[in-house]
Write a protein that holds these residues in place. Structure first.
Motif, PDB file in Angstrom:
ATOM      1  N   ALA A   1       1.101  -1.072   0.406  1.00  0.00           N
ATOM      2  CA  ALA A   1      -0.330   0.049   0.113  1.00  0.00           C
ATOM      3  C   ALA A   1       0.737   1.281  -0.161  1.00  0.00           C
ATOM      4  CB  ALA A   1      -0.967   0.263   1.108  1.00  0.00           C
TER       5      ALA A   1
ATOM      6  N   SER B   1      -8.670   2.520   4.979  1.00  0.00           N
ATOM      7  CA  SER B   1      -7.755   2.418   3.231  1.00  0.00           C
ATOM      8  C   SER B   1      -6.489   2.468   2.853  1.00  0.00           C
ATOM      9  CB  SER B   1      -9.193   3.084   2.690  1.00  0.00           C
ATOM     10  OG  SER B   1      -9.627   2.827   1.384  1.00  0.00           O
TER      11      SER B   1
ATOM     12  N   ARG C   1      -4.557   1.944  -0.370  1.00  0.00           N
ATOM     13  CA  ARG C   1      -4.135   2.261  -2.246  1.00  0.00           C
ATOM     14  C   ARG C   1      -3.296   1.167  -2.091  1.00  0.00           C
ATOM     15  NH1 ARG C   1      -4.897   7.513  -4.576  1.00  0.00           N
ATOM     16  NH2 ARG C   1      -3.153   8.226  -4.022  1.00  0.00           N
TER      17      ARG C   1
ATOM     18  N   TYR D   1      -4.727  -0.017  -8.802  1.00  0.00           N
ATOM     19  CA  TYR D   1      -4.642   1.059  -8.648  1.00  0.00           C
ATOM     20  C   TYR D   1      -5.337   1.847  -7.449  1.00  0.00           C
ATOM     21  CZ  TYR D   1       0.063   2.137 -11.229  1.00  0.00           C
ATOM     22  OH  TYR D   1       1.222   1.927 -11.822  1.00  0.00           O
ATOM     23  N   GLU D   2      -6.654   0.393  -7.702  1.00  0.00           N
ATOM     24  CA  GLU D   2      -7.847   1.320  -6.603  1.00  0.00           C
ATOM     25  C   GLU D   2      -7.395   1.024  -5.025  1.00  0.00           C
ATOM     26  OE1 GLU D   2     -10.502  -0.305  -9.576  1.00  0.00           O
ATOM     27  OE2 GLU D   2     -10.379  -1.924  -8.238  1.00  0.00           O
ATOM     28  N   GLN D   3      -9.002   1.007  -4.608  1.00  0.00           N
ATOM     29  CA  GLN D   3      -8.575   1.745  -2.602  1.00  0.00           C
ATOM     30  C   GLN D   3      -9.817   0.464  -2.547  1.00  0.00           C
ATOM     31  OE1 GLN D   3      -8.742   6.017  -2.090  1.00  0.00           O
ATOM     32  NE2 GLN D   3      -9.941   5.406  -0.060  1.00  0.00           N
ATOM     33  N   TYR D   4      -9.332   0.096  -1.557  1.00  0.00           N
ATOM     34  CA  TYR D   4      -9.795  -0.757  -0.525  1.00  0.00           C
ATOM     35  C   TYR D   4     -10.030  -0.684   0.772  1.00  0.00           C
ATOM     36  CZ  TYR D   4      -9.615  -4.089  -5.061  1.00  0.00           C
ATOM     37  OH  TYR D   4      -9.643  -4.340  -5.893  1.00  0.00           O
TER      38      TYR D   4
ATOM     39  N   LYS E   1     -12.758  10.317  -7.608  1.00  0.00           N
ATOM     40  CA  LYS E   1     -11.513  10.465  -7.510  1.00  0.00           C
ATOM     41  C   LYS E   1     -11.040  12.130  -8.323  1.00  0.00           C
ATOM     42  CE  LYS E   1      -8.405   6.932  -6.842  1.00  0.00           C
ATOM     43  NZ  LYS E   1      -7.117   6.193  -7.319  1.00  0.00           N
TER      44      LYS E   1
ATOM     45  N   ARG F   1      -7.543  11.625  -3.963  1.00  0.00           N
ATOM     46  CA  ARG F   1      -7.828  11.275  -2.837  1.00  0.00           C
ATOM     47  C   ARG F   1      -9.198  10.775  -3.075  1.00  0.00           C
ATOM     48  NH1 ARG F   1     -11.007  14.329  -0.307  1.00  0.00           N
ATOM     49  NH2 ARG F   1     -10.576  16.483  -0.635  1.00  0.00           N
TER      50      ARG F   1
END
Lengths: 117, 110
Positions: A30, A95, A97, A104-107, B92, B97
């Motif tokens: 991350a 979260s 990324r 490149y997604e955010q979990y 985004k 962000r």
């Protein structure tokens, strides 16, 4: 893939004490981690953004001396709520990324429910 | 103006029907758009991402993006009781962000 864990899942503490919450990306690195807070029936509120090895960037209105964030490695970030008060009781969600390996997604982690008595 | 707006109140749909959710955003330079599902007491779960104009289908979910009009929508076909949740639109913008809408609650009635 793309699993984020948080520990503890819930915590009860007394007013004036400090609580540390850990956030880990289990199967990816991350580069950026985010900390959110969510009050009942409200949306997520971003508290701060942290990049590995550098100081966190706090959102307006969030006290950096009260909410200490450390992003010591590419898989671990911690949030410490110092001198907690009942109004800090909330659902804290981290979260993470990553890079190309997770598009490149955010979990999100599963969240930590903090109750300050 | 809020970065991401979801203005509809709770949405009740009968089982098997289509649930339609809409979201508008303010930053015209936004490039990435997401829908998250959040069950009560749980953290958000990513269900759809979309990056270019048009439709993107994944199972019973379809995301639609119109950058010119600055809106993104989510359709849930053949709604099931397990779809009952709050759906968060996320965008985004240029500062990289995620900005979240306040969410829409969906209730699927058996």
């Amino acid at each position: 893939g793309a699993v984020v864990s948080q520990h503890p899942s819930w915590v009860i503490c007394k007013s004036g004490t400090s609580v540390k919450i850990e956030c880990r990306s289990l199967d990816f690195q991350a580069t950026t981690m985010f900390w959110y807070r969510q009050f009942p029936k409200q949306s997520l509120m971003l508290m701060a953004t942290s990049n590995e090895g550098s100081k966190a960037t706090y959102e307006q209105g969030v006290e950096k001396d009260k909410f200490l964030i450390n992003h010591a490695s590419l898989t671990l970030s911690t949030l410490t709520v110092t001198s907690a008060h009942p109004e800090d009781s909330s659902f804290y969600i981290c979260s993470a990324r990553g890079g190309a390996e997770v598009s490149y997604e955010q979990y999100f982690g599963p969240g930590t429910r903090l109750t300050v008595t | 103006q809020k970065e991401v707006e979801q203005n509809s109140g709770p949405l009740s749909v009968p089982e098997g029907a289509i649930a339609s959710l809409n979201c508008t955003y303010s930053d015209r330079g936004s490039q990435s758009f997401f829908w998250y599902r959040q069950y009560s007491g749980k953290s958000p779960e990513l269900i759809m991402s979309i990056y270019s104009n048009g439709d993107k289908e994944d199972g019973r979910f379809t995301a639609q993006l119109n950058k010119a009009s600055q809106y993104v929508s989510l359709l849930i076909r053949d709604s099931q009781p397990s779809d009952s949740a709050t759906y968060l639109c996320a965008v985004k913008p240029g500062n990289n962000r995620l900005a979240f809408g306040k969410g829409n609650q969906v209730v699927v009635i058996p």
